[in-house]
Write a protein that holds these residues in place. Structure first.
Motif, mmCIF file in Angstrom:
data_model
loop_
_atom_site.group_PDB
_atom_site.id
_atom_site.type_symbol
_atom_site.label_atom_id
_atom_site.label_comp_id
_atom_site.label_asym_id
_atom_site.label_seq_id
_atom_site.Cartn_x
_atom_site.Cartn_y
_atom_site.Cartn_z
ATOM 1 N N GLY A 10 -35.816 63.008 -18.873
ATOM 2 C CA GLY A 10 -35.962 62.293 -19.834
ATOM 3 C C GLY A 10 -34.679 61.456 -20.483
ATOM 4 O O GLY A 10 -34.579 62.051 -21.666
ATOM 5 N N CYS A 11 -32.993 60.880 -20.071
ATOM 6 C CA CYS A 11 -32.176 61.217 -20.648
ATOM 7 C C CYS A 11 -31.944 59.777 -20.454
ATOM 8 O O CYS A 11 -30.567 59.315 -20.175
ATOM 9 N N THR A 25 -32.150 57.257 -22.973
ATOM 10 C CA THR A 25 -32.587 57.234 -23.852
ATOM 11 C C THR A 25 -32.399 58.494 -25.181
ATOM 12 O O THR A 25 -32.581 59.697 -24.438
ATOM 13 N N GLY A 26 -31.496 57.898 -26.410
ATOM 14 C CA GLY A 26 -32.313 59.234 -26.914
ATOM 15 C C GLY A 26 -31.835 60.791 -27.260
ATOM 16 O O GLY A 26 -30.214 60.538 -26.599
ATOM 17 N N ARG A 40 -38.404 58.221 -15.860
ATOM 18 C CA ARG A 40 -38.932 56.935 -15.395
ATOM 19 C C ARG A 40 -38.494 55.754 -14.716
ATOM 20 O O ARG A 40 -38.811 54.871 -13.940
ATOM 21 N N ALA A 51 -38.732 60.012 -11.031
ATOM 22 C CA ALA A 51 -39.648 60.753 -11.577
ATOM 23 C C ALA A 51 -40.271 60.068 -12.619
ATOM 24 O O ALA A 51 -39.709 60.278 -14.223
ATOM 25 N N LEU A 65 -42.219 63.047 -14.729
ATOM 26 C CA LEU A 65 -42.896 63.862 -15.310
ATOM 27 C C LEU A 65 -44.737 64.427 -15.495
ATOM 28 O O LEU A 65 -44.917 65.111 -15.744
ATOM 29 N N ILE A 122 -43.359 62.838 -24.798
ATOM 30 C CA ILE A 122 -43.770 61.732 -25.443
ATOM 31 C C ILE A 122 -44.778 62.501 -26.041
ATOM 32 O O ILE A 122 -44.813 63.605 -26.971
ATOM 33 N N ALA A 176 -37.592 71.857 -28.202
ATOM 34 C CA ALA A 176 -38.753 71.926 -29.224
ATOM 35 C C ALA A 176 -39.129 71.027 -30.325
ATOM 36 O O ALA A 176 -38.387 70.045 -29.886
ATOM 37 N N SER A 177 -39.036 71.012 -31.319
ATOM 38 C CA SER A 177 -39.906 70.162 -32.518
ATOM 39 C C SER A 177 -39.230 70.967 -33.489
ATOM 40 O O SER A 177 -39.775 72.496 -33.267
ATOM 41 N N PRO A 208 -34.999 69.873 -32.278
ATOM 42 C CA PRO A 208 -34.199 68.914 -33.314
ATOM 43 C C PRO A 208 -35.168 68.807 -34.435
ATOM 44 O O PRO A 208 -35.858 68.405 -34.338
ATOM 45 N N TYR A 250 -35.063 65.626 -37.534
ATOM 46 C CA TYR A 250 -35.899 64.180 -37.601
ATOM 47 C C TYR A 250 -34.589 62.993 -36.591
ATOM 48 O O TYR A 250 -33.835 63.100 -37.839
ATOM 49 N N THR A 275 -34.830 57.854 -33.077
ATOM 50 C CA THR A 275 -34.574 57.568 -32.016
ATOM 51 C C THR A 275 -36.140 56.768 -31.673
ATOM 52 O O THR A 275 -36.581 56.313 -32.353
ATOM 53 N N ASN A 276 -36.595 57.064 -30.015
ATOM 54 C CA ASN A 276 -37.669 55.424 -30.032
ATOM 55 C C ASN A 276 -39.061 56.726 -30.699
ATOM 56 O O ASN A 276 -39.417 56.204 -31.449
HETATM 57 P P1 NAP Z 1 -37.112 59.322 -26.711
HETATM 58 O O1 NAP Z 1 -36.126 58.214 -26.788
HETATM 59 O O2 NAP Z 1 -38.030 58.805 -26.594
HETATM 60 O O3 NAP Z 1 -37.177 59.721 -25.225
HETATM 61 C C1 NAP Z 1 -38.300 60.427 -24.234
HETATM 62 C C2 NAP Z 1 -37.276 60.308 -22.623
HETATM 63 O O4 NAP Z 1 -37.991 61.393 -22.404
HETATM 64 C C3 NAP Z 1 -37.183 58.954 -22.350
HETATM 65 O O5 NAP Z 1 -35.993 58.652 -21.583
HETATM 66 C C4 NAP Z 1 -38.593 59.049 -21.670
HETATM 67 O O6 NAP Z 1 -38.434 57.847 -20.552
HETATM 68 C C5 NAP Z 1 -38.959 60.476 -21.345
HETATM 69 N N1 NAP Z 1 -40.298 60.589 -20.764
HETATM 70 C C6 NAP Z 1 -41.216 60.285 -21.361
HETATM 71 N N2 NAP Z 1 -42.294 60.098 -20.227
HETATM 72 C C7 NAP Z 1 -41.659 60.519 -19.178
HETATM 73 C C8 NAP Z 1 -42.434 60.947 -17.701
HETATM 74 N N3 NAP Z 1 -43.913 60.928 -17.850
HETATM 75 N N4 NAP Z 1 -41.285 61.352 -16.273
HETATM 76 C C9 NAP Z 1 -40.252 60.904 -17.812
HETATM 77 N N5 NAP Z 1 -39.376 60.969 -18.525
HETATM 78 C C10 NAP Z 1 -40.646 60.717 -19.587
HETATM 79 O O7 NAP Z 1 -37.124 60.292 -27.886
HETATM 80 P P2 NAP Z 1 -36.284 61.566 -28.197
HETATM 81 O O8 NAP Z 1 -36.552 61.421 -29.139
HETATM 82 O O9 NAP Z 1 -34.993 61.490 -27.344
HETATM 83 O O10 NAP Z 1 -36.799 62.562 -27.369
HETATM 84 C C11 NAP Z 1 -36.647 63.385 -26.559
HETATM 85 C C12 NAP Z 1 -37.444 65.090 -26.987
HETATM 86 O O11 NAP Z 1 -36.896 65.174 -27.852
HETATM 87 C C13 NAP Z 1 -38.351 65.135 -26.905
HETATM 88 O O12 NAP Z 1 -39.599 66.156 -25.838
HETATM 89 C C14 NAP Z 1 -39.063 64.800 -28.194
HETATM 90 O O13 NAP Z 1 -40.426 65.377 -28.875
HETATM 91 C C15 NAP Z 1 -37.766 65.272 -28.015
HETATM 92 N N6 NAP Z 1 -37.533 65.869 -30.070
HETATM 93 C C16 NAP Z 1 -37.658 65.220 -31.008
HETATM 94 C C17 NAP Z 1 -36.737 63.881 -32.160
HETATM 95 C C18 NAP Z 1 -36.804 63.047 -32.681
HETATM 96 O O14 NAP Z 1 -36.539 63.147 -34.202
HETATM 97 N N7 NAP Z 1 -36.686 62.787 -32.182
HETATM 98 C C19 NAP Z 1 -37.285 65.695 -33.144
HETATM 99 C C20 NAP Z 1 -37.977 67.129 -31.779
HETATM 100 C C21 NAP Z 1 -38.276 66.657 -31.156
HETATM 101 P P3 NAP Z 1 -39.195 56.344 -20.417
HETATM 102 O O15 NAP Z 1 -37.873 55.943 -20.637
HETATM 103 O O16 NAP Z 1 -39.103 56.371 -19.212
HETATM 104 O O17 NAP Z 1 -40.316 55.997 -21.168
#
Ligand code: NAP
Length: 253
Positions: free
Chosen positions: A17-18, A20-21, A42, A64, A66, A95, A144-145, A188, A190, A193-194
């Motif tokens: 999942g790299c 974005t974000g 994906r 892929a 996941l 997600i 984690a979170s 992380p 808050y 990101t998306n």
């Molecule tokens: P994000 O921008 O929504 O990124 C999520 C990433 O996961 C995207 O690259 C997405 O790809 C990928 N992904 C989702 N479902 C997938 C699947 N079935 N197969 C392969 N890839 C998949 O969110 P983010 O904030 O960067 O999140 C990254 C991680 O950090 C997540 O585990 C999230 O729970 C965690 N997190 C985020 C925060 C926050 O405040 N943002 C805080 C704590 C933890 P697609 O483009 O294909 O959807």
């Protein structure tokens, strides 16, 4: 400070999942430290490829989903074919689904648990098997979170998955630390990101959250790079089973 402790030259990291974000921020940070990146997504991760290559590292893209464990064997095979080995695994793909616990659906439960916890575990298992078989050190970094520590609001499956990530990180460390594999997590706070778009667009929730963050601002993807490089590098060789909060002080309140 010996900067060589943080040098990742010649290493390869699989990052899920790299495109974005936070995953993109960590891919870029690891590449700056010399690490080649295998991006598992994906959809296309073209911008991430550009960032990684601009840092002088190589990028291999693997498409892929996941949401199932089916692609895991191929992810490991393609990585080994291209780079010979994987030294680092960052389980970042995740997600979130928002609804009250009273009306939460089984679909929203399964979809989140499948990506955030089940694939994280089985990809870690495949990575650890390869490290042990090839007698190499390995570094696993699970994302984690804050909801690994707290209950959260309207996110039952997300809280279950991220609380599970903290526990599984400890479990992996207990079994694999003696085999030269470090399993740790980054929690992380808050971050902009998306994943948090809905929260940031809700003026009441956004204000509540911002007021509670001691640093006074949402985090950015680049804010995870330092913690990711540390946990991926020799600097953390004796750190096992830890979940490191990168949260602007949120948990300190
Ligand atoms: P994000 O921008 O929504 O990124 C999520 C990433 O996961 C995207 O690259 C997405 O790809 C990928 N992904 C989702 N479902 C997938 C699947 N079935 N197969 C392969 N890839 C998949 O969110 P983010 O904030 O960067 O999140 C990254 C991680 O950090 C997540 O585990 C999230 O729970 C965690 N997190 C985020 C925060 C926050 O405040 N943002 C805080 C704590 C933890 P697609 O483009 O294909 O959807």
């Amino acid at each position: 400070m010996q900067t060589t402790l943080f040098d990742l030259s010649g290493k390869t990291a699989i990052i899920t999942g790299c495109n974005t974000g936070l995953g993109q921020g960590m891919a870029s940070g690891l590449a700056e430290a010399g690490c080649n990146i295998v991006g598992v997504n994906r959809r296309s991760a073209e911008t991430t490829r550009q960032l990684v290559e601009a840092a002088g590292a190589q990028f291999l893209e693997i498409e892929a989903d996941l949401g199932s464990t089916a692609p895991i064997a191929e992810i490991m095979q393609k990585t080994e074919q291209h780079f010979g080995k994987a030294d680092i695994l960052i389980n970042n793909a995740g997600i979130i689904r928002r609804a009250d616990a009273l009306s939460f659906t089984e679909q929203d439960w399964d979809d989140v648990l499948d990506v955030n916890l089940k694939s994280l575990f089985f990809l870690s298992q495949a990575f650890a098997q390869a490290c042990i078989q090839q007698q190499r050190r390995g570094k696993i970094i699970n994302i984690a979170s804050m909801l690994s520590f707290q209950g959260g609001i309207r996110v039952p499956s997300y809280t279950a998955s991220k609380s599970g990530v903290l526990g599984l990180t400890r479990l992996m460390a207990n079994e694999w630390a003696s085999q030269g594999i470090n399993a740790n997590a980054i929690a992380p706070g808050y971050m902009a990101t998306n994943n948090t778009e809905a929260l940031r667009n809700d003026p009441d929730r956004s204000k509540e959250i911002l007021n509670r963050i001691p640093a006074g601002q949402w985090g950015n993807p680049e804010d995870l790079a330092g913690a990711a490089v540390f946990l991926a590098s020799d600097a953390s060789n004796y750190v096992h089973g830890h979940t490191l909060a990168v949260d602007g002080g949120w948990l300190a309140r």
